[in-house]
Scaffold this motif. Structure first.
Motif, short mmCIF file in Angstrom:
data_model
loop_
_atom_site.label_atom_id
_atom_site.label_comp_id
_atom_site.label_asym_id
_atom_site.label_seq_id
_atom_site.Cartn_x
_atom_site.Cartn_y
_atom_site.Cartn_z
N PRO A 16 27.31 -15.49 3.06
CA PRO A 16 26.58 -16.63 3.22
C PRO A 16 26.74 -17.45 1.84
O PRO A 16 26.76 -18.72 1.71
CB PRO A 16 25.02 -16.17 3.27
N ASP A 17 27.05 -16.84 0.88
CA ASP A 17 27.05 -17.51 -0.57
C ASP A 17 28.31 -16.81 -1.31
O ASP A 17 28.35 -17.00 -2.42
CB ASP A 17 25.84 -17.41 -1.71
N ALA A 18 29.32 -16.51 -0.81
CA ALA A 18 30.34 -15.79 -1.53
C ALA A 18 31.65 -16.40 -0.61
O ALA A 18 31.90 -16.41 0.40
CB ALA A 18 30.34 -14.46 -1.26
N TRP A 19 32.66 -16.83 -1.52
CA TRP A 19 33.98 -17.39 -1.28
C TRP A 19 35.09 -16.32 -1.98
O TRP A 19 34.87 -15.82 -3.04
CB TRP A 19 34.17 -18.71 -1.44
N LYS A 20 36.19 -16.18 -1.38
CA LYS A 20 37.41 -15.62 -1.87
C LYS A 20 38.55 -16.39 -2.08
O LYS A 20 38.34 -17.60 -1.39
CB LYS A 20 37.90 -14.22 -1.01
N ASP A 52 39.69 -9.31 2.21
CA ASP A 52 40.95 -9.49 1.53
C ASP A 52 42.10 -9.23 2.54
O ASP A 52 43.18 -9.49 2.09
CB ASP A 52 41.09 -8.62 0.58
N THR A 53 41.88 -8.97 3.80
CA THR A 53 43.01 -8.46 4.73
C THR A 53 43.10 -9.33 5.78
O THR A 53 42.42 -9.64 6.85
CB THR A 53 42.84 -7.03 5.15
N LEU A 54 44.45 -10.36 5.62
CA LEU A 54 44.47 -11.00 7.10
C LEU A 54 45.55 -10.33 7.84
O LEU A 54 46.53 -9.70 7.32
CB LEU A 54 45.22 -12.52 6.31
N VAL A 55 45.10 -10.26 9.11
CA VAL A 55 45.67 -9.53 10.07
C VAL A 55 46.45 -10.41 11.21
O VAL A 55 45.58 -11.52 11.73
CB VAL A 55 45.17 -8.22 10.73
N ALA A 56 47.49 -9.99 11.75
CA ALA A 56 47.98 -10.97 13.09
C ALA A 56 46.98 -10.61 14.21
O ALA A 56 46.89 -9.35 14.18
CB ALA A 56 49.44 -10.60 13.42
N MET A 57 46.85 -11.62 14.89
CA MET A 57 46.17 -11.31 16.33
C MET A 57 47.06 -11.05 17.43
O MET A 57 46.42 -10.85 18.50
CB MET A 57 45.12 -12.55 16.42
N ARG A 58 48.39 -11.35 17.13
CA ARG A 58 49.30 -11.46 18.04
C ARG A 58 50.67 -11.29 17.54
O ARG A 58 50.78 -11.63 16.16
CB ARG A 58 49.36 -12.45 19.10
N ASP A 59 51.80 -11.05 17.87
CA ASP A 59 52.86 -11.30 17.44
C ASP A 59 53.17 -12.38 16.80
O ASP A 59 53.02 -13.77 17.78
CB ASP A 59 54.04 -10.69 18.39
N ILE A 60 53.70 -12.73 15.64
CA ILE A 60 54.11 -13.92 15.15
C ILE A 60 55.60 -13.98 14.99
O ILE A 60 56.26 -13.19 14.37
CB ILE A 60 53.32 -14.19 13.70
N ALA A 61 56.05 -15.10 15.57
CA ALA A 61 57.72 -15.16 15.81
C ALA A 61 58.17 -15.30 14.15
O ALA A 61 57.43 -16.19 13.36
CB ALA A 61 58.11 -16.25 16.65
N GLU A 62 59.59 -15.10 13.78
CA GLU A 62 60.00 -15.48 12.62
C GLU A 62 60.04 -17.05 12.55
O GLU A 62 60.33 -17.88 13.30
CB GLU A 62 61.35 -14.94 12.56
N GLY A 63 59.44 -17.56 11.36
CA GLY A 63 59.54 -18.80 11.26
C GLY A 63 58.15 -19.65 11.39
O GLY A 63 57.99 -20.69 11.49
N GLU A 64 57.40 -18.84 12.36
CA GLU A 64 56.14 -19.50 12.98
C GLU A 64 55.30 -19.41 11.64
O GLU A 64 54.96 -18.59 11.03
CB GLU A 64 55.64 -18.83 14.12
N GLU A 65 54.65 -20.72 11.70
CA GLU A 65 53.52 -20.67 10.67
C GLU A 65 52.37 -19.61 11.00
O GLU A 65 51.86 -19.42 12.02
CB GLU A 65 52.78 -22.00 10.70
#
Length: 94
Positions: A16-20, A52-65
């Protein structure tokens, strides 16, 4: 105030009052900040599993943003992107 404003532009909400994000008191070139490489999409391919952990929700192709929906890390239900969203996805709210 200017430094905080620049930091908030790349920070993400984790409570609620915290950002990273990179410490605004340490001079780091923008291209070396992790958050510089992740963009918004209303239909993202990644998600923050925890503060702190960003994870893929699906396969991400090479070069895909790598993108996540910024709105999903905000606690304010009325939060909107500062600018109109141009992600172009079929689920775009822009």
């Amino acid at each position: 105030a200017e430094k905080r404003s620049a930091w908030m532009a790349l920070a993400y909400q984790v409570g609620p009052d915290a950002w990273k994000g990179s410490n605004p008191d340490i001079e780091i070139p923008q291209e070396e900040k992790n958050e510089y490489y992740v963009n918004h999409s209303c239909d993202g391919n990644a998600w923050y599993q925890n503060d702190d952990t960003l994870v893929a929700m699906r396969d991400i192709a090479e070069g895909e943003e790598i993108a996540y929906d910024y709105a999903l890390t905000e606690s304010d239900p009325s939060w909107m992107l500062a600018d109109c969203c141009l992600c172009g996805r079929s689920a775009c709210r822009g």
